[in-house]
Design an enzyme around this catalytic site. Structure first.
Site, PDB file in Angstrom:
ATOM      1  N   ASP A  53     130.270  84.620 -53.493  1.00 23.95           N
ATOM      2  CA  ASP A  53     129.623  84.679 -54.814  1.00 23.95           C
ATOM      3  C   ASP A  53     130.725  84.618 -55.873  1.00 23.95           C
ATOM      4  OD1 ASP A  53     128.454  85.479 -57.223  1.00 23.95           O
ATOM      5  OD2 ASP A  53     126.988  86.747 -56.196  1.00 23.95           O
ATOM      6  N   TYR A 143     123.320  77.950 -72.335  1.00 21.60           N
ATOM      7  CA  TYR A 143     124.290  77.185 -71.547  1.00 21.60           C
ATOM      8  C   TYR A 143     125.421  76.694 -72.452  1.00 21.60           C
ATOM      9  CZ  TYR A 143     125.895  73.213 -68.628  1.00 21.60           C
ATOM     10  OH  TYR A 143     126.625  72.311 -67.904  1.00 21.60           O
TER      11      TYR A 143
HETATM   12  N1  LIG Z   1     125.643  67.716 -63.393  1.00 19.72           N
HETATM   13  C1  LIG Z   1     125.862  67.464 -64.668  1.00 19.72           C
HETATM   14  O1  LIG Z   1     125.299  66.504 -65.218  1.00 19.72           O
HETATM   15  C2  LIG Z   1     126.807  68.323 -65.469  1.00 19.72           C
HETATM   16  C3  LIG Z   1     127.040  67.991 -66.816  1.00 19.72           C
HETATM   17  C4  LIG Z   1     127.899  68.798 -67.565  1.00 19.72           C
HETATM   18  C5  LIG Z   1     128.569  69.859 -66.972  1.00 19.72           C
HETATM   19  N2  LIG Z   1     128.319  70.154 -65.654  1.00 19.72           N
HETATM   20  C6  LIG Z   1     129.022  71.316 -65.075  1.00 19.72           C
HETATM   21  O2  LIG Z   1     129.627  70.975 -63.842  1.00 19.72           O
HETATM   22  C7  LIG Z   1     129.576  72.089 -62.948  1.00 19.72           C
HETATM   23  C8  LIG Z   1     128.892  71.681 -61.654  1.00 19.72           C
HETATM   24  O3  LIG Z   1     127.594  71.204 -61.963  1.00 19.72           O
HETATM   25  P1  LIG Z   1     126.564  70.693 -60.861  1.00 19.72           P
HETATM   26  O4  LIG Z   1     125.723  69.678 -61.525  1.00 19.72           O
HETATM   27  O5  LIG Z   1     127.263  70.366 -59.627  1.00 19.72           O
HETATM   28  O6  LIG Z   1     125.667  72.003 -60.680  1.00 19.72           O
HETATM   29  P2  LIG Z   1     124.713  72.386 -59.473  1.00 19.72           P
HETATM   30  O7  LIG Z   1     123.710  73.354 -60.004  1.00 19.72           O
HETATM   31  O8  LIG Z   1     124.256  71.176 -58.760  1.00 19.72           O
HETATM   32  O9  LIG Z   1     125.720  73.166 -58.510  1.00 19.72           O
HETATM   33  C9  LIG Z   1     126.196  74.457 -58.792  1.00 19.72           C
HETATM   34  C10 LIG Z   1     126.515  75.116 -57.463  1.00 19.72           C
HETATM   35  O10 LIG Z   1     126.938  76.448 -57.735  1.00 19.72           O
HETATM   36  C11 LIG Z   1     126.360  77.290 -56.776  1.00 19.72           C
HETATM   37  N3  LIG Z   1     126.250  78.651 -57.298  1.00 19.72           N
HETATM   38  C12 LIG Z   1     125.319  79.161 -58.119  1.00 19.72           C
HETATM   39  N4  LIG Z   1     125.547  80.463 -58.334  1.00 19.72           N
HETATM   40  C13 LIG Z   1     126.662  80.769 -57.623  1.00 19.72           C
HETATM   41  C14 LIG Z   1     127.391  81.956 -57.443  1.00 19.72           C
HETATM   42  N5  LIG Z   1     127.034  83.112 -58.019  1.00 19.72           N
HETATM   43  N6  LIG Z   1     128.483  81.905 -56.658  1.00 19.72           N
HETATM   44  C15 LIG Z   1     128.862  80.756 -56.031  1.00 19.72           C
HETATM   45  N7  LIG Z   1     128.192  79.606 -56.174  1.00 19.72           N
HETATM   46  C16 LIG Z   1     127.107  79.611 -56.959  1.00 19.72           C
HETATM   47  C17 LIG Z   1     124.995  76.690 -56.479  1.00 19.72           C
HETATM   48  O11 LIG Z   1     124.509  77.136 -55.220  1.00 19.72           O
HETATM   49  C18 LIG Z   1     125.303  75.211 -56.526  1.00 19.72           C
HETATM   50  O12 LIG Z   1     125.603  74.701 -55.253  1.00 19.72           O
HETATM   51  C19 LIG Z   1     128.862  73.208 -63.714  1.00 19.72           C
HETATM   52  O13 LIG Z   1     129.822  74.026 -64.343  1.00 19.72           O
HETATM   53  C20 LIG Z   1     128.087  72.461 -64.760  1.00 19.72           C
HETATM   54  O14 LIG Z   1     127.848  73.268 -65.885  1.00 19.72           O
HETATM   55  C21 LIG Z   1     127.454  69.415 -64.900  1.00 19.72           C
END
Ligand SMILES: NC(=O)c1ccc[n+]([C@@H]2O[C@H](COP(=O)([O-])OP(=O)(O)OC[C@H]3O[C@@H](n4cnc5c(N)ncnc54)[C@H](O)[C@@H]3O)[C@@H](O)[C@H]2O)c1
Length: 319
Positions: A53, A143
């Site tokens: 976590d 966010y």
């Molecule tokens: N996907 C996009 O379009 C996008 C755009 C801008 C920024 N981001 C940023 O990029 C990063 C990754 O995004 P993503 O799209 O892969 O998100 P996602 O939600 O697909 O993946 C996030 C992962 O974090 C894990 N997670 C959640 N809580 C957790 C915890 N307490 N401990 C450990 N793991 C935990 C989840 O199980 C998940 O696998 C994030 O910081 C997001 O804000 C993503």
């Protein structure tokens, strides 16, 4: 690299492809994936995985020690649409996880940190077109508030304690390997699945909602490039604007219709419309292009072709 890489939140949309890319580049055993849930078969079988976590500093520290970690990519977060439903939970996850990692770097337990920010740092008062690197930032989503605060802390830890933290303001990332995690740009992924399955899609954003977007391969390339760049080239220690494409649901639908002429789109905006309306339509990322030679590869039609090919391959294997 002095030690190994730890990816926190490795099983998400971006984490999955980032982990696989880094394993390709540096060796499977060099890249430790961690998450609170298990990931894809490919991710789980290609290298080490640890359940952890991101808010549990003791557990993360134990992993850093166990694997001799020198670089952390902190990908765990609660995304824009999900965060609006659980603001305090989102704040706690997004901020606590970052503080733990910045403090480990400050204490020299790790050498380098990647932490993603987002176009959500901008708000309704930000100039909407070609949004500059430095501009008005009054984010109106929890966010966006967490990402903007995170950026301030990254810069602070760099300036005050010499922490080597690097960050990108990702736009909406489009991919097919792992489903998205509850963002406002998810429509631009769902549309491909529905176009192939049902030849029709109802968009939760209005037809003329322009947003900055990027194909996953470009996002991964940018992440690897900024982390590999010599430290002195990284002039922005809050987070870099990053851009490739900008389009509306209508324009994306038209690009899909070039490949699937029967495809039909309709529009039923929901609560995510308000979030999208507060974000920029297009981003000026010239500083990233100058400082560490960022360049994107995928244009609109190549993205559409890759997505349709990838999703249809997936549909065949899940039938
Ligand atoms: N996907 C996009 O379009 C996008 C755009 C801008 C920024 N981001 C940023 O990029 C990063 C990754 O995004 P993503 O799209 O892969 O998100 P996602 O939600 O697909 O993946 C996030 C992962 O974090 C894990 N997670 C959640 N809580 C957790 C915890 N307490 N401990 C450990 N793991 C935990 C989840 O199980 C998940 O696998 C994030 O910081 C997001 O804000 C993503």
């Amino acid at each position: 690299m002095a030690g190994k890489i730890l990816i926190i939140g490795a099983c998400g949309q971006i984490g999955t492809e980032l982990t696989l890319k880094l394993r390709d580049l540096y060796g499977n055993d060099q890249v430790v994936a961690s998450d609170i849930r298990e990931g894809s078969e490919e991710l789980m079988s290609s290298g080490p995985f640890e359940a952890a976590d991101a808010t549990d500093a003791t557990r993360i520290e134990a992993l850093i020690d166990q694997y001799n970690i020198s670089e952390v990519y902190l990908m765990a977060a609660m995304l824009s649409a999900t965060a609006e439903k659980a603001p305090m939970k989102a704040w706690n996850l997004n901020m606590d996880s970052l503080f733990h990692i910045l403090n480990f770097a400050k204490d020299k337990k790790i050498e380098k940190v990647f932490w993603p920010s987002s176009i959500a740092v901008f708000g309704p008062t930000t100039p909407k077109n070609d949004t500059p690197q430095t501009t008005i930032m009054e984010p109106s989503t929890v966010y966006g508030i967490s990402k903007q605060t995170g950026e301030r802390w990254c810069e602070y830890f760099h300036d005050k304690y010499g922490v080597d933290v690097r960050s990108l303001r990702y736009p909406g990332i489009i991919s097919y390997k792992t489903l998205p995690g509850g963002g406002t740009t998810d429509y631009a992924i769902e549309i491909f699945h529905e176009a192939l399955k049902n030849k029709a899609y109802t968009s939760f954003l209005a037809e003329d909602t322009g947003l900055p977007m990027m194909y996953m391969d470009d996002a991964i390339k940018a992440t690897v490039d900024i982390m590999e760049a010599p430290s002195e080239k990284i002039k922005v220690r809050s987070s870099y604007n990053l851009s490739a494409l900008s389009f509306t649901p209508k324009v994306l639908a038209e690009a899909i219709q070039k490949e699937i002429p029967e495809f039909k789109i309709s529009y039923e905006p929901d609560f995510r419309q308000k979030i999208a309306d507060s974000w920029p339509s297009s981003i000026d990322d010239s500083q990233a292009r100058v400082d560490w030679q960022w360049k994107h590869d995928f244009d609109m039609q190549s993205l559409v072709k890759e997505m349709l090919a990838g999703v249809s391959e997936q549909l065949k294997t899940t039938k």
